[in-house]
Design a protein around this motif. Sequence first.
Motif, short mmCIF file in Angstrom:
data_model
loop_
_atom_site.label_atom_id
_atom_site.label_comp_id
_atom_site.label_asym_id
_atom_site.label_seq_id
_atom_site.Cartn_x
_atom_site.Cartn_y
_atom_site.Cartn_z
N GLN A 239 0.76 -1.02 0.06
CA GLN A 239 -0.14 -0.04 -0.02
C GLN A 239 0.89 1.27 0.10
O GLN A 239 0.48 2.16 -0.71
CB GLN A 239 -0.96 -0.07 1.18
N ALA A 240 1.91 1.39 0.93
CA ALA A 240 2.77 2.25 0.72
C ALA A 240 3.43 2.58 -0.54
O ALA A 240 3.69 3.76 -1.03
CB ALA A 240 3.92 2.25 1.99
N ALA A 241 3.89 1.54 -1.31
CA ALA A 241 4.48 1.72 -2.48
C ALA A 241 3.73 2.05 -3.59
O ALA A 241 4.11 3.06 -4.44
CB ALA A 241 4.97 0.30 -3.07
N ALA A 242 2.37 1.82 -3.54
CA ALA A 242 1.26 2.13 -4.48
C ALA A 242 1.17 3.79 -4.17
O ALA A 242 1.06 4.52 -5.50
CB ALA A 242 -0.06 1.56 -4.31
N ALA A 243 0.99 4.13 -3.02
CA ALA A 243 0.97 5.57 -2.93
C ALA A 243 2.19 6.37 -3.13
O ALA A 243 1.99 7.69 -3.78
CB ALA A 243 0.56 5.79 -1.20
N LEU A 244 3.28 6.04 -2.96
CA LEU A 244 4.62 6.38 -3.47
C LEU A 244 4.62 6.63 -4.76
O LEU A 244 4.90 7.70 -5.34
CB LEU A 244 5.70 5.87 -2.96
N ARG A 245 4.03 5.76 -5.48
CA ARG A 245 3.93 5.96 -7.19
C ARG A 245 3.01 7.05 -7.49
O ARG A 245 3.34 7.96 -8.38
CB ARG A 245 3.54 4.80 -7.88
N SER A 246 2.11 7.08 -6.93
CA SER A 246 0.79 8.41 -7.03
C SER A 246 1.69 9.57 -6.74
O SER A 246 1.53 10.48 -7.36
CB SER A 246 -0.21 8.16 -6.31
N GLY A 261 11.00 17.20 -2.12
CA GLY A 261 11.44 17.26 -0.55
C GLY A 261 10.45 16.04 -0.17
O GLY A 261 11.09 14.95 0.53
N VAL A 262 9.10 16.39 -0.20
CA VAL A 262 8.15 15.39 0.49
C VAL A 262 8.32 13.87 -0.14
O VAL A 262 8.25 12.87 0.44
CB VAL A 262 6.96 15.90 0.51
N LYS A 263 8.22 14.04 -1.55
CA LYS A 263 8.53 12.89 -2.27
C LYS A 263 9.74 11.79 -1.99
O LYS A 263 9.81 10.74 -1.65
CB LYS A 263 8.68 13.01 -3.82
N ALA A 264 10.86 12.94 -1.75
CA ALA A 264 12.19 12.08 -1.44
C ALA A 264 12.01 11.31 0.06
O ALA A 264 12.43 10.15 0.23
CB ALA A 264 13.50 13.06 -1.33
N TYR A 265 11.61 12.18 1.11
CA TYR A 265 11.45 11.47 2.40
C TYR A 265 10.55 10.29 2.37
O TYR A 265 10.68 9.19 3.06
CB TYR A 265 11.58 12.29 3.44
N ALA A 266 9.33 10.51 1.60
CA ALA A 266 8.33 9.37 1.41
C ALA A 266 9.23 7.90 0.86
O ALA A 266 8.93 6.82 1.30
CB ALA A 266 7.17 9.74 0.56
N ARG A 267 9.99 8.31 -0.13
CA ARG A 267 10.67 7.10 -0.85
C ARG A 267 11.51 6.56 -0.13
O ARG A 267 11.88 5.33 0.17
CB ARG A 267 11.49 7.74 -2.10
N GLY A 268 12.26 7.44 0.85
CA GLY A 268 13.36 6.77 1.81
C GLY A 268 12.44 5.94 2.96
O GLY A 268 13.01 4.92 3.44
N MET A 269 11.30 6.11 3.33
CA MET A 269 10.58 5.30 4.14
C MET A 269 10.16 4.01 3.44
O MET A 269 10.13 3.04 4.21
CB MET A 269 9.08 6.19 4.65
#
Length: 413
Positions: A239-246, A261-269
Amino acid sequence: MDPAWSRACYLDAIEMGILIGGLDDIVAAAKSAPPGDGSDVLLDAIVSLVTDGHRAALPLLRPLTSDVGHEQWTRRPSLALILAAEVWDFDFLYDIGHRIVELGRRSGSFFTLPIGLSMAAAASVHAGDFRAAMEMISEGAAIVEATGASPLVYPSIHLAGLRGRKQEATELFDRVLAASQLMTISVHWATSALNNGLADYPAALAAAQRAVASRDLANAGLALPELIEAAVRCGEHEQAAAALRSLTERTQAAGTPWGLGVKAYARGMVTGDEESYRAAIEHLDGSRATVYRARAHLLYGEWLRREGRRREARERLRQSHELFSDIGMEAFATRAAGELRATGERIRPRANPAGDGLTVQEVHIARLVAGGETSREIAARLFISPRTVDAHLRNIFRKLGITSRRQLRDLDL
């Protein structure tokens, strides 16, 4: 027979559809709008955004959102706020709100000024300037009360979600939902942010899921990083990976420091990639989006601690704790403090601000008094009587344990 008027009607309908629902049907109808003359592309941009996605719409939207003086924003300020969040442009989000306030003050419009104050207050919340946000919320509330207009509560919802006082926030959210369902998606986003701060990740995930599922412009996009954080903590990695793609589709197309910046720290998580956390801090460094910079430091610090790199973790967590404490994001500050203690750091308790027990309006009045304004001047500013100002002052004095205006000037409000 009148293409310009027809297109304006579709834009009016879209603005209402965003606020009360039915947007998809309105956009489907707007596809049959007569073509514009090339000078007005806002309708085409929104139709493209809803039907084709961010990658297709951003080339049309970016020129509009890079111009705070565009005539469309004067006529439709609410659309400006929504689209600023959709394109992840924090400078536009901040500047357009303050411009509408300026226009409202200059014109004396009781329609424009409350909208501008709400826009600027919401931007100030996300910029981490809770004091300014509270003052604008108070002034806007005074205007709508004096004019009998409907209150604009979304900046208060955002403030409550990020401030992190669970009981206070929950009571506000319940009152808002009991009065109207128009702010439901804002409440879902704020609930997810509140519970991520409180480390109640299952509750944050449920609220973020509801916000994202709505496909609501602005709030659904803002809820994606909340969903990613909560899903990762709950072990819902798909679910997290799908949300990251969006989120990546939205922010990569925008190419702004806030979004990247927000996308980068989300990708880190999601990936555990250290360079993503570093990139997030680099993108957000110097940005007005202080709330998100603080969260980037917190998430990187948490990751470092779990990797056993306690000294490096301590530095990041200390920065996040100081930022959250300075802003007044109490739940996130507590979360950062807990992580710091886990690294062996001793946390010195911070004194609560003097005005901690005051209402938003009482804080506003107290600051005006501390700045030297008389009861009559404050009454004129807030559209209330001098007697009402004095009644508020008596409550303020009682709550703060003081007896004079002079003492207010010595307090940190």
